[in-house]
Enzyme design. Structure first.
Site, mmCIF file in Angstrom:
data_model
loop_
_atom_site.group_PDB
_atom_site.id
_atom_site.type_symbol
_atom_site.label_atom_id
_atom_site.label_comp_id
_atom_site.label_asym_id
_atom_site.label_seq_id
_atom_site.Cartn_x
_atom_site.Cartn_y
_atom_site.Cartn_z
ATOM 1 N N ARG A 105 -4.985 6.813 -1.255
ATOM 2 C CA ARG A 105 -5.126 7.079 0.177
ATOM 3 C C ARG A 105 -6.361 6.370 0.716
ATOM 4 O O ARG A 105 -7.447 6.501 0.154
ATOM 5 C CB ARG A 105 -5.306 8.579 0.434
ATOM 6 C CG ARG A 105 -4.093 9.388 0.179
ATOM 7 C CD ARG A 105 -4.171 10.742 0.835
ATOM 8 N NE ARG A 105 -5.382 11.510 0.577
ATOM 9 C CZ ARG A 105 -5.626 12.690 1.110
ATOM 10 N NH1 ARG A 105 -4.767 13.232 1.948
ATOM 11 N NH2 ARG A 105 -6.724 13.340 0.829
ATOM 12 N N THR A 109 -8.097 6.492 7.159
ATOM 13 C CA THR A 109 -6.819 6.695 7.875
ATOM 14 C C THR A 109 -5.921 7.708 7.173
ATOM 15 O O THR A 109 -4.980 8.221 7.771
ATOM 16 C CB THR A 109 -6.043 5.372 7.949
ATOM 17 O OG1 THR A 109 -5.701 4.982 6.599
ATOM 18 C CG2 THR A 109 -6.859 4.270 8.600
#
Ligand code: PRP
Ligand code: URA
Length: 209
Positions: A105, A109
């Site tokens: 990830r 964002t």
């Protein structure tokens, strides 16, 4: 229209293991073992969906009707933390073909970034068990399912240890045909996208990073 399926496995053994996985004092060696054991229980539940086909076998006494799995199993781990769950699911079906999807990830964002994909052949003929212990925003799992479908997978079940409501919603919105099997559903995410109360960073706890 497909009715999205969520199964929260309520076996007391799984709840017991989850309690220790959540506990911040659990060291990596024990965390790995518990994650594997949870993977076997979740894999057992998820593979109910394969179905069976009738056959017969010769016992040492005589012919007997029997049933075998209707499709081969492919296990796919979302790296890194999916490796722990997958090891457990593999203990149920050691003949499974194995795939890896590397995603992390982006910390700002929270969108998944792909860095590695290696999948078994003939995914279209297999029952695919996708292993990702944490369903937070659901972005990683939804992207992993998209990658599997691009490669031909048609029957996919997702096993997750902890699923946040947002994550389940995201996966079912993008992929209503994918059944989700989880040990527990947690209510929310914190401001940096971690499941609350969750268990922290599953990859870091598994690998001691
Ligand atoms: C974790 C976890 C999931 C993902 C879930 O991976 O293993 O794959 O986060 O978050 P999401 O639902 O919001 O996408 P992470 O990116 O931390 O990588 P790692 O397993 O390599 O630590
Ligand atoms: N990834 C994790 O490992 N833990 C979370 O709580 C959310 C994403």
């Amino acid at each position: 229209m497909v009715q999205p399926k969520l199964v929260v496995c309520d076996h007391p053994l799984l709840k017991h293991k989850l309690a220790h996985l959540r506990d911040k004092r659990t060291p990596p060696a024990e965390f790995r073992r518990l994650m594997q054991e949870a993977g076997a229980i979740l894999g057992y539940e998820a593979t109910r969906g394969i179905g069976s086909r009738k056959t017969s076998v010769l016992t040492p006494i005589k012919a007997s009707p029997a049933e075998v799995l209707a499709a081969p199993v492919a296990l796919v781990a979302v790296l890194r933390a999916g490796l722990g769950l997958m090891e457990g699911a593999l203990s149920l079906y050691p003949e499974a073909r194995i795939g890896h999807i590397g995603l992390y990830r982006n910390e700002e964002t929270l969108n998944p970034v792909r860095y590695y994909v290696r999948l078994p052949k003939d995914l279209n003929k297999s029952f695919v068990v996708l292993c990702d212990p944490m369903l937070a925003t659901g972005g990683s799992a939804a992207e992993a399912v998209r990658i599997l479908k691009m490669d031909g997978a048609r029957k996919i079940a997702l096993i997750s240890l902890l699923a946040a409501k947002d994550g389940i919603r995201r996966v079912h919105q993008d992929h209503p045909d994918v059944a989700v099997y989880a040990a527990a559903v947690d209510a929310k995410l914190n401001s940096v996208g971690y499941i609350v109360p969750g268990l922290g960073d599953a990859g870091d706890r598994l690998f001691g990073t």
